[in-house]
Design an enzyme around this catalytic site. Structure first.
Site, PDB file in Angstrom:
ATOM      1  N   GLU A  10      46.132  64.940  88.644  1.00  0.00           N
ATOM      2  CA  GLU A  10      46.822  65.390  89.541  1.00  0.00           C
ATOM      3  C   GLU A  10      46.756  65.256  91.374  1.00  0.00           C
ATOM      4  O   GLU A  10      47.025  64.260  91.140  1.00  0.00           O
ATOM      5  CB  GLU A  10      45.957  67.415  89.997  1.00  0.00           C
ATOM      6  CG  GLU A  10      45.468  68.597  88.543  1.00  0.00           C
ATOM      7  CD  GLU A  10      44.549  69.216  89.377  1.00  0.00           C
ATOM      8  OE1 GLU A  10      44.281  69.420  88.688  1.00  0.00           O
ATOM      9  OE2 GLU A  10      43.591  69.510  89.799  1.00  0.00           O
ATOM     10  N   ASN A  11      47.955  66.339  92.031  1.00  0.00           N
ATOM     11  CA  ASN A  11      48.832  65.745  93.193  1.00  0.00           C
ATOM     12  C   ASN A  11      48.858  67.026  93.553  1.00  0.00           C
ATOM     13  O   ASN A  11      48.669  67.937  93.512  1.00  0.00           O
ATOM     14  CB  ASN A  11      49.842  65.013  92.540  1.00  0.00           C
ATOM     15  CG  ASN A  11      50.684  65.007  94.308  1.00  0.00           C
ATOM     16  OD1 ASN A  11      51.068  64.998  94.909  1.00  0.00           O
ATOM     17  ND2 ASN A  11      51.102  63.521  94.177  1.00  0.00           N
ATOM     18  N   ALA A  12      48.957  67.006  95.363  1.00  0.00           N
ATOM     19  CA  ALA A  12      49.071  67.843  96.379  1.00  0.00           C
ATOM     20  C   ALA A  12      49.857  69.441  95.961  1.00  0.00           C
ATOM     21  O   ALA A  12      50.029  70.288  95.837  1.00  0.00           O
ATOM     22  CB  ALA A  12      48.035  67.690  97.788  1.00  0.00           C
ATOM     23  N   CYS A  34      49.297  65.083  82.554  1.00  0.00           N
ATOM     24  CA  CYS A  34      48.478  65.789  81.874  1.00  0.00           C
ATOM     25  C   CYS A  34      48.014  64.334  81.248  1.00  0.00           C
ATOM     26  O   CYS A  34      48.161  63.887  81.232  1.00  0.00           O
ATOM     27  CB  CYS A  34      49.041  66.418  81.330  1.00  0.00           C
ATOM     28  SG  CYS A  34      49.638  68.149  81.823  1.00  0.00           S
ATOM     29  N   GLU A  57      47.173  64.328  78.033  1.00  0.00           N
ATOM     30  CA  GLU A  57      47.701  64.094  76.779  1.00  0.00           C
ATOM     31  C   GLU A  57      49.054  63.060  76.957  1.00  0.00           C
ATOM     32  O   GLU A  57      49.093  61.584  76.016  1.00  0.00           O
ATOM     33  CB  GLU A  57      47.903  65.805  75.926  1.00  0.00           C
ATOM     34  CG  GLU A  57      47.188  65.736  75.863  1.00  0.00           C
ATOM     35  CD  GLU A  57      46.676  67.423  77.150  1.00  0.00           C
ATOM     36  OE1 GLU A  57      46.393  66.827  78.190  1.00  0.00           O
ATOM     37  OE2 GLU A  57      46.656  68.237  76.425  1.00  0.00           O
ATOM     38  N   CYS A  79      53.338  68.113  77.695  1.00  0.00           N
ATOM     39  CA  CYS A  79      52.808  67.279  76.295  1.00  0.00           C
ATOM     40  C   CYS A  79      53.402  67.380  75.175  1.00  0.00           C
ATOM     41  O   CYS A  79      53.411  66.600  74.405  1.00  0.00           O
ATOM     42  CB  CYS A  79      51.438  67.823  76.485  1.00  0.00           C
ATOM     43  SG  CYS A  79      51.134  67.141  78.089  1.00  0.00           S
TER      44      CYS A  79
END
Length: 160
Positions: free
Chosen positions: A63-65, A72, A74, A113
């Protein structure tokens, strides 16, 4: 008006119904949960895919802010396999989730994905099988990305 019904089958398996190879792949997906970077959603996703050579490649969500700038699990696994093992066939991808409020049915890949994995499935001209798990109760087996994304966008739309 013409109508078309699109259907597919999924299998609900108990862990004892899995082959040794599938059990190993799911264990690898669960292991990949440990590398998830998910401080914002607290929803960890681990993926592990098996290539035709038997090689297992892992991925986890990052994740990123600045949502949705992360990746993801996958796609991390599939893109890594594409770079490290170009041209090798992806046979099966296992996906494990933890955190959040887990549904009774394991989580399937998101739309981005599905589209990315469909590209790999089309390139290799062979289906990619899915094993989805949440906890250790039930595993959902899906035969192909086309089942998850029956009207997927492919290169035929781009031909002139």
């Amino acid at each position: 008006m013409q109508k078309q019904k699109i259907q597919f089958e999924i299998s609900y398996l108990k862990p004892q119904d899995l082959s040794v190879a599938d059990t190993e792949l799911l264990a690898s997906a669960h292991e990949a949960l440990n590398t998830s970077y998910s401080p914002y959603s607290n929803f960890k996703v681990g993926a592990a895919l098996r290539l035709a050579s038997g090689t297992i490649v892992q991925g986890s969500n990052q994740e990123n802010a600045s949502f949705p700038a992360g990746l993801c699990a996958e796609r991390v696994a599939v893109f890594q396999a594409g770079v490290r093992f170009p041209g090798e066939v992806i046979e099966t991808i296992a996906i494990a989730v933890s955190g959040g409020s887990l549904p009774a049915t394991p989580a399937a890949p998101c739309g981005n994905c599905r589209q990315a994995i469909l590209e790999y499935e089309l390139r290799q001209d062979r289906p990619i099988r899915y094993l989805l798990a949440a906890g250790n109760e039930t595993v959902v087996a899906i035969p192909s990305t086309r089942d998850l994304l029956p009207l997927g966008f492919d290169s035929s739309y781009l031909k002139q």
